[in-house]
Design an enzyme around this catalytic site. Structure first.
Site, mmCIF file in Angstrom:
data_model
loop_
_atom_site.group_PDB
_atom_site.id
_atom_site.type_symbol
_atom_site.label_atom_id
_atom_site.label_comp_id
_atom_site.label_asym_id
_atom_site.label_seq_id
_atom_site.Cartn_x
_atom_site.Cartn_y
_atom_site.Cartn_z
ATOM 1 N N LYS A 116 -35.978 32.550 -3.674
ATOM 2 C CA LYS A 116 -35.119 31.645 -2.997
ATOM 3 C C LYS A 116 -33.784 32.194 -3.313
ATOM 4 C CE LYS A 116 -34.206 27.520 -5.048
ATOM 5 N NZ LYS A 116 -33.246 26.473 -4.797
ATOM 6 N N LYS A 123 -27.380 29.287 -5.777
ATOM 7 C CA LYS A 123 -26.008 29.605 -6.022
ATOM 8 C C LYS A 123 -25.739 29.948 -7.505
ATOM 9 C CE LYS A 123 -25.525 24.676 -5.673
ATOM 10 N NZ LYS A 123 -26.548 24.044 -6.585
ATOM 11 N N LYS A 179 -37.689 28.199 -13.086
ATOM 12 C CA LYS A 179 -36.299 28.059 -13.844
ATOM 13 C C LYS A 179 -36.421 28.456 -15.221
ATOM 14 C CE LYS A 179 -33.700 25.675 -10.570
ATOM 15 N NZ LYS A 179 -32.407 24.612 -10.317
HETATM 16 N N1 AQP Z 1 -32.432 28.654 -0.603
HETATM 17 C C1 AQP Z 1 -32.646 27.633 0.118
HETATM 18 N N2 AQP Z 1 -32.962 27.272 1.028
HETATM 19 C C2 AQP Z 1 -33.129 26.096 1.548
HETATM 20 N N3 AQP Z 1 -32.721 24.886 0.927
HETATM 21 C C3 AQP Z 1 -32.393 25.002 -0.409
HETATM 22 N N4 AQP Z 1 -31.813 24.307 -1.190
HETATM 23 C C4 AQP Z 1 -31.680 24.980 -2.385
HETATM 24 N N5 AQP Z 1 -31.726 26.348 -2.014
HETATM 25 C C5 AQP Z 1 -32.198 26.300 -0.738
HETATM 26 C C6 AQP Z 1 -31.572 22.957 -1.144
HETATM 27 O O1 AQP Z 1 -30.380 22.576 -1.439
HETATM 28 C C7 AQP Z 1 -30.394 21.137 -1.796
HETATM 29 C C8 AQP Z 1 -29.478 21.227 -2.899
HETATM 30 O O2 AQP Z 1 -30.013 22.139 -4.186
HETATM 31 P P1 AQP Z 1 -29.381 21.849 -5.615
HETATM 32 O O3 AQP Z 1 -27.989 22.098 -5.569
HETATM 33 O O4 AQP Z 1 -29.792 20.303 -5.927
HETATM 34 O O5 AQP Z 1 -30.310 22.685 -6.498
HETATM 35 P P2 AQP Z 1 -31.205 23.678 -6.100
HETATM 36 O O6 AQP Z 1 -32.423 23.525 -5.119
HETATM 37 O O7 AQP Z 1 -31.809 24.384 -7.593
HETATM 38 O O8 AQP Z 1 -30.305 24.928 -5.454
HETATM 39 P P3 AQP Z 1 -29.912 26.225 -5.974
HETATM 40 O O9 AQP Z 1 -28.655 26.711 -5.176
HETATM 41 O O10 AQP Z 1 -30.928 27.053 -6.369
HETATM 42 O O11 AQP Z 1 -28.928 25.863 -7.241
HETATM 43 P P4 AQP Z 1 -28.969 26.430 -8.799
HETATM 44 O O12 AQP Z 1 -28.992 27.985 -8.649
HETATM 45 O O13 AQP Z 1 -28.179 25.863 -9.475
HETATM 46 O O14 AQP Z 1 -30.378 26.122 -9.383
HETATM 47 C C9 AQP Z 1 -31.755 20.942 -2.152
HETATM 48 O O15 AQP Z 1 -32.079 19.869 -1.158
HETATM 49 C C10 AQP Z 1 -32.488 21.993 -2.225
HETATM 50 O O16 AQP Z 1 -33.808 21.615 -1.860
#
Ligand code: AQP
Length: 348
Positions: A211, A214, A129
């Site tokens: 990965k 969002k 990140k």
């Molecule tokens: N690509 C993924 N595949 C499987 N699981 C995923 N998670 C996130 N991306 C994937 C799981 O979703 C849960 C919630 O995630 P989060 O919103 O707390 O933050 P994150 O992991 O940082 O998800 P994003 O979508 O990548 O958000 P941004 O873009 O804001 O950083 C967690 O249990 C995570 O493991």
């Protein structure tokens, strides 16, 4: 939900059984993706029947990236509505907003005094990140301590999360064990990660080596749970595959990351294992695989969207859920925080 292992009960003294505690969260940093859904949110509804379930909207985590102040509450209510549309029942589960409970940041400060710089420096998510990011703030660095606090406050036994969170959960375990050992106590439960069988790391559609996220700037990389049907079809049709001739539909994340990602999505959503899918798609075209993925994804997403739009308009109801969730969370959080403060020697 065929791929999840269930540990329903814990035995305590004299043959009496009690439910285990589950904690999970997502950040209101945008509408959840198919990755968030498959990796975690989808399983919450089934867990709530067998566990004491606590589901959090992690708005404090979201501000490690700049959020539009006018949109943060809206995004949080959107996320809450997604939870409800995925059949999380606020009468059974505790649903609350992280910033409504000051115990999280209080415990986070205390636990930061029991966590080492070198431990945080090793976190892969921080490295990823902070790449190409001019805003490398301390919150982004210490994020795993706040996450450990979220989990440990609620005496969590199990954390359903994606594989990308495995390292953070290992750190939470380490901090819990360290704290318990220093104070010769069992103040914290030591949590365990629950992941789906195929690993549940859903990858970006146009770049399956990273990965699905969002907040990805390239919207073609993710499917949002609120994407329109046309856009879902287009994104999956354009998903990266490879140029093997004849086409080979085999799971191989190194040589065939795009195909493996599509197989993984299909396996997770249908409950069919990868080998079964490989056999079914042998001698078939990539187009056939994509059409099947489109069909399955739409089936899931349409169900969610149908509920979402009726729930999202009831803003008063949504706020009430968060208020009552916060009150329920308060009791457990306060109890743990008091024990921690007592152990350290902090008195109110
Ligand atoms: N690509 C993924 N595949 C499987 N699981 C995923 N998670 C996130 N991306 C994937 C799981 O979703 C849960 C919630 O995630 P989060 O919103 O707390 O933050 P994150 O992991 O940082 O998800 P994003 O979508 O990548 O958000 P941004 O873009 O804001 O950083 C967690 O249990 C995570 O493991």
């Amino acid at each position: 939900m065929p791929n999840l292992i269930f540990y329903q009960k814990i035995k305590i003294n004299k043959g009496e059984y009690v439910k285990l505690n589950i904690f999970s969260a997502a950040q209101p940093s945008g509408i959840p993706t198919l990755g968030n859904y498959i990796g975690t949110i989808r399983s919450w509804n089934a867990f709530q029947k067998n566990y004491n379930s606590i589901y959090c909207i992690a708005d404090l985590h979201a501000i490690t990236k700049r959020q539009n102040p006018k949109l943060l509450l809206k995004n949080s209510l959107d996320l809450l509505s997604i939870y409800l549309s995925c059949d999380i029942d606020p009468k059974i589960s505790t649903i609350f907003m992280q910033s409504h409970r000051p115990e999280h940041t209080q415990l986070s400060w205390m636990l930061s005094c029991y966590t080492y710089f070198g431990e945080l420096k090793r976190m892969v998510q921080f490295k990823e990140k902070s790449k190409n990011n001019k805003n490398i703030n301390i919150g982004l660095f210490s994020y795993p301590i706040l996450m450990a606090s979220d989990i440990l406050l609620y005496q969590t036994h199990k954390v359903p999360a994606g594989l990308d969170q495995a390292q953070h959960i290992e750190l939470s375990k380490l901090i819990a064990k360290r704290f318990n050992k220093i104070y010769n106590s069992n103040i914290f439960n030591v949590p365990e990660l629950i992941i789906t069988q195929s690993g549940s790391r859903i990858m970006a559609l146009s770049n399956p080596k990273k990965k699905m996220s969002k907040s990805d700037k390239n919207k073609n990389n993710f499917i949002s749970l609120l994407d329109s049907e046309e856009s879902i079809i287009r994104k999956i049709k354009n998903a990266q595959t490879d140029s093997d001739q004849p086409p080979v539909i085999k799971y191989d994340v190194i040589k065939k990351p795009g195909i493996s990602n599509l197989l993984c999505i299909l396996s997770e959503l249908t409950g069919k294992n990868i080998i079964e899918l490989e056999t079914y798609f042998s001698n078939k075209l990539y187009r056939d695989l994509k059409l099947e993925v489109i069909h399955t994804v739409l089936e899931h997403i349409k169900k969610i969207q149908k509920k979402y739009f009726s729930i999202r308009s009831k803003e008063k109801y949504l706020i009430e859920i968060l208020q009552s969730g916060s009150e329920k969370a308060k009791k457990i959080a306060n109890n743990t925080l008091s024990k921690v403060k007592n152990a350290i020697g902090l008195h109110s």
